[in-house]
Design a protein around this motif. Structure first.
Motif, short mmCIF file in Angstrom:
data_model
loop_
_atom_site.label_atom_id
_atom_site.label_comp_id
_atom_site.label_asym_id
_atom_site.label_seq_id
_atom_site.Cartn_x
_atom_site.Cartn_y
_atom_site.Cartn_z
N ASP A 60 0.04 6.19 0.47
CA ASP A 60 1.14 5.36 0.01
C ASP A 60 1.30 4.22 1.02
O ASP A 60 0.96 4.37 2.19
CB ASP A 60 2.41 6.20 -0.07
N PHE A 61 1.82 3.10 0.56
CA PHE A 61 2.00 1.95 1.44
C PHE A 61 3.28 2.07 2.27
O PHE A 61 3.24 2.04 3.48
CB PHE A 61 2.02 0.66 0.62
N ARG A 62 4.41 2.24 1.60
CA ARG A 62 5.69 2.29 2.31
C ARG A 62 6.11 3.72 2.58
O ARG A 62 6.36 4.49 1.65
CB ARG A 62 6.78 1.59 1.50
N MET A 63 6.17 4.04 3.86
CA MET A 63 6.60 5.37 4.28
C MET A 63 7.44 5.21 5.53
O MET A 63 7.27 4.23 6.27
CB MET A 63 5.39 6.26 4.59
N ALA A 89 4.29 1.25 -4.87
CA ALA A 89 5.24 1.06 -5.96
C ALA A 89 5.85 -0.32 -5.87
O ALA A 89 6.63 -0.72 -6.71
CB ALA A 89 6.33 2.12 -5.90
N TYR A 90 5.50 -1.06 -4.81
CA TYR A 90 6.10 -2.36 -4.53
C TYR A 90 5.02 -3.44 -4.56
O TYR A 90 3.98 -3.28 -3.94
CB TYR A 90 6.77 -2.36 -3.16
N ALA A 91 5.29 -4.50 -5.26
CA ALA A 91 4.32 -5.59 -5.37
C ALA A 91 4.58 -6.66 -4.31
O ALA A 91 4.88 -7.79 -4.62
CB ALA A 91 4.36 -6.20 -6.76
N ASP A 92 4.48 -6.29 -3.05
CA ASP A 92 4.61 -7.23 -1.95
C ASP A 92 3.20 -7.76 -1.66
O ASP A 92 2.45 -7.19 -0.87
CB ASP A 92 5.20 -6.53 -0.72
N ASN A 93 2.87 -8.86 -2.33
CA ASN A 93 1.49 -9.36 -2.29
C ASN A 93 1.01 -9.70 -0.88
O ASN A 93 -0.15 -9.44 -0.55
CB ASN A 93 1.34 -10.57 -3.20
N PHE A 106 -10.73 0.13 -0.60
CA PHE A 106 -11.60 0.19 -1.78
C PHE A 106 -10.83 -0.20 -3.03
O PHE A 106 -11.32 -0.96 -3.86
CB PHE A 106 -12.17 1.61 -1.90
N ARG A 107 -9.62 0.32 -3.20
CA ARG A 107 -8.79 0.02 -4.37
C ARG A 107 -7.32 0.07 -4.00
O ARG A 107 -6.92 0.75 -3.06
CB ARG A 107 -8.98 1.06 -5.48
N ILE A 108 -6.52 -0.63 -4.80
CA ILE A 108 -5.06 -0.53 -4.71
C ILE A 108 -4.58 0.00 -6.05
O ILE A 108 -4.95 -0.51 -7.10
CB ILE A 108 -4.41 -1.90 -4.44
#
Length: 134
Positions: A60-63, A89-93, A106-108
């Motif tokens: 996960d990105f945000r933890m 879950a957040y689209a912080d480009n 490899f993937r998002i």
């Protein structure tokens, strides 16, 4: 005639949400050995003992504490054989772009994760050419 048993690939899934970890384990567990971690430090502890046999890291990105991008960068440097996948879950480009550039992702994947998507991406990851740190 002896039957050849196929060895299941090992995947580490990192997410601070317990339900997300359980859902991922159910989605992938029949095809992969899934090791679960509630955060970056726990994932690194798992990798210290099991890193040689881990094929894929999904985080996960945000933890709380260390974010997934920090974990991905460290795994890229210390365990270059592991294919790395980022979940958000957040689209912080800007943050995602930074994670991709620093951790060679490899993937998002976007939450919520679908069972079909999880299986498809893991299957692709097991056949992906290895990403090497720059």
């Amino acid at each position: 005639m002896r039957e050849i048993q196929q060895v299941r690939q090992t995947v580490v899934y990192v997410d601070d949400e317990e339900l997300a970890r359980k859902y991922f384990a159910r989605a992938a567990g029949s095809d992969y050995e899934v090791l679960l971690a509630g955060g970056a430090d726990e994932a690194l502890s798992i990798l210290r003992s099991e890193g040689a046999r881990v094929a894929i890291l999904v985080t996960d990105f945000r933890m709380p504490g260390r974010h997934g991008d920090d974990l991905l960068q460290q795994v890229s440097e210390e365990y270059p054989h592991i294919v790395r996948i980022l979940v958000t879950a957040y689209a912080d480009n800007n943050a995602l772009l930074g994670a991709v550039n620093s951790g060679e992702v490899f993937r998002i994947l976007e939450k919520p994760l679908g069972v079909g998507t999880v299986r498809e991406v893991l299957a692709s990851a097991t056949t992906a050419p290895l990403l090497r740190p720059r």
